[in-house]
Enzyme design. Sequence first.
Site, PDB file in Angstrom:
ATOM      1  N   SER A   3      11.085   5.058  72.769  1.00 18.93           N
ATOM      2  CA  SER A   3      10.516   6.209  73.470  1.00 18.93           C
ATOM      3  C   SER A   3       9.425   5.725  74.404  1.00 18.93           C
ATOM      4  O   SER A   3       8.727   4.751  74.099  1.00 18.93           O
ATOM      5  CB  SER A   3       9.919   7.209  72.481  1.00 18.93           C
ATOM      6  OG  SER A   3       9.168   8.213  73.146  1.00 18.93           O
ATOM      7  N   TYR A  10       4.927   9.381  65.483  1.00 19.15           N
ATOM      8  CA  TYR A  10       6.149   9.088  66.233  1.00 19.15           C
ATOM      9  C   TYR A  10       5.929   7.927  67.194  1.00 19.15           C
ATOM     10  O   TYR A  10       6.715   6.971  67.229  1.00 19.15           O
ATOM     11  CB  TYR A  10       6.577  10.344  66.993  1.00 19.15           C
ATOM     12  CG  TYR A  10       7.831  10.191  67.817  1.00 19.15           C
ATOM     13  CD1 TYR A  10       9.086  10.262  67.219  1.00 19.15           C
ATOM     14  CD2 TYR A  10       7.764  10.012  69.195  1.00 19.15           C
ATOM     15  CE1 TYR A  10      10.251  10.138  67.978  1.00 19.15           C
ATOM     16  CE2 TYR A  10       8.918   9.893  69.954  1.00 19.15           C
ATOM     17  CZ  TYR A  10      10.154   9.950  69.348  1.00 19.15           C
ATOM     18  OH  TYR A  10      11.294   9.821  70.100  1.00 19.15           O
TER      19      TYR A  10
END
Length: 263
Positions: A146, A159
């Site tokens: 990501s 995350y």
Amino acid sequence: MVPPTHEDTGLAGKIAVVTGAARGIGAAVVAGLVRAGATVAAVDIDADGLADSAARMGAQVHPFPADVSDSAAVARVVDAVERDLGPIGVGVSVAGVLRPGSICETTDEDWSRTFAVNTTGVFVVLREIARRMVPRRAGTLVTVASNAAGVPRMGMGAYAASKAAATMLTRCLGLEVAGHGIRCNVVSPGSTDTPMQRLLWTDENDAARVIAGSPEQFRVGIPLGRIADPADIADAVLFLASPRARHITMQELYVDGGATLRA
């Protein structure tokens, strides 16, 4: 059924393993590999969604329900793929979870589960596949991480940290196995129209707000002016997995429409 393609990507006949394959980016990667002529072992914890996805894509897709955070389950899947389908030539780690919240509000369970899937899951998949690729001195591995791994995001501490760890893990493995002819790379998407992204949205205007940016969250918008489709990410994965990227390893490719300004 995924229609065949006549484009020669160099992936025809390859055996590929894709985790997180039931939906979103993972499903798009599976579809792209099928179009390229690969046989795909599709792995996901969602057995029903995986079966539905496999049925839509045709006989080249073989479902393997498993939780990537369970190292024994992953080892069994990899053994079964090598036994029943053939030697794995491509491995793509897409499986991931997102439990948004400020760090001060993140529970131990949220933290543990995020790292169990996003980091430990990647580690186990990479390790099990790489162990088999090394003696054959061939193979490519791609981790979907990501852009949050490289730029701080409010409400996404667990995350972002898990994806940063997975990114460096993949690059370190790339260094270790380069001498065996194995390439390891990372694709880091930005906002992409997936079920995970939509979990963050509360109304029909949220996509526009993502594109425009959010000054109160210190977040720039998307210069290209659009949310990515899963296929945009899959195309980058397939390129890095293909012989067209034969001299590329240990790299991280941001596919985010310029959202991070490659900070």
